[in-house]
Design a protein around this motif. Structure first.
Motif, PDB file in Angstrom:
ATOM      1  N   GLY A   1       0.994   4.177  -2.840  1.00  0.00           N
ATOM      2  CA  GLY A   1       0.631   5.564  -2.522  1.00  0.00           C
ATOM      3  C   GLY A   1       1.706   6.545  -2.938  1.00  0.00           C
ATOM      4  O   GLY A   1       1.414   7.623  -3.466  1.00  0.00           O
TER       5      GLY A   1
ATOM      6  N   ALA B   1       0.826  -1.217   0.000  1.00  0.00           N
ATOM      7  CA  ALA B   1       0.000   0.000   0.000  1.00  0.00           C
ATOM      8  C   ALA B   1       0.860   1.267   0.000  1.00  0.00           C
ATOM      9  O   ALA B   1       0.581   2.219  -0.736  1.00  0.00           O
ATOM     10  CB  ALA B   1      -0.948  -0.010   1.192  1.00  0.00           C
ATOM     11  N   ARG B   2       1.894   1.292   0.811  1.00  0.00           N
ATOM     12  CA  ARG B   2       2.724   2.501   0.901  1.00  0.00           C
ATOM     13  C   ARG B   2       3.455   2.802  -0.397  1.00  0.00           C
ATOM     14  O   ARG B   2       3.407   3.945  -0.885  1.00  0.00           O
ATOM     15  CB  ARG B   2       3.694   2.400   2.065  1.00  0.00           C
ATOM     16  CG  ARG B   2       4.392   3.736   2.308  1.00  0.00           C
ATOM     17  CD  ARG B   2       5.452   3.679   3.363  1.00  0.00           C
ATOM     18  NE  ARG B   2       4.934   3.285   4.657  1.00  0.00           N
ATOM     19  CZ  ARG B   2       5.726   3.026   5.688  1.00  0.00           C
ATOM     20  NH1 ARG B   2       7.024   3.086   5.569  1.00  0.00           N
ATOM     21  NH2 ARG B   2       5.211   2.675   6.832  1.00  0.00           N
TER      22      ARG B   2
ATOM     23  N   THR C   1      -2.845   5.460  -0.281  1.00  0.00           N
ATOM     24  CA  THR C   1      -2.370   4.480   0.691  1.00  0.00           C
ATOM     25  C   THR C   1      -3.492   4.067   1.632  1.00  0.00           C
ATOM     26  O   THR C   1      -3.679   2.874   1.905  1.00  0.00           O
ATOM     27  CB  THR C   1      -1.184   5.054   1.492  1.00  0.00           C
ATOM     28  OG1 THR C   1      -0.147   5.415   0.587  1.00  0.00           O
ATOM     29  CG2 THR C   1      -0.655   4.052   2.492  1.00  0.00           C
TER      30      THR C   1
END
Length: 102
Positions: free
Chosen positions: A68, A64-65, A93
């Motif tokens: 993002g 996710a990071r 994110t």
């Protein structure tokens, strides 16, 4: 002890910055060196972004990071305002984490 260390580092930083102003007219840097210094700053920032985006503690931060950060980079490439870039990265994110992506 910590106060003295912080004070010494602050003084050193101030003196380094002051030396740049005082030596500006006396020191000439070749064009090739100037280009390499510009590239070095870009590489350093890219390394910091990669480290912050890909790691958490001792391991991988999850997908996710980095996704993002990629969305934020895309927004920056499109020359959106900085506030929008940060919101796109954080929102992307958060949405991915809400969807269950680690």
């Amino acid at each position: 002890m910590t106060v003295w260390a912080v004070g010494a580092l602050a003084l050193g930083t101030y003196l380094i910055r002051l030396s740049g102003l005082l030596l500006r007219g006396r020191l000439t840097v070749p064009d090739r060196t100037r280009r390499l210094l510009d590239l070095a700053a870009t590489v350093l920032i890219a390394a910091l972004v990669a480290t912050a985006a890909l790691t958490q503690g001792d391991g991988f931060s999850g997908w996710a990071r980095p996704a993002g950060v990629a969305l934020g980079a895309l927004a920056a490439w499109r020359r959106l305002p900085l506030v929008v870039v940060v919101l796109v990265a954080a929102g992307g994110t958060a949405a991915l984490r809400l969807a269950g992506v680690p």
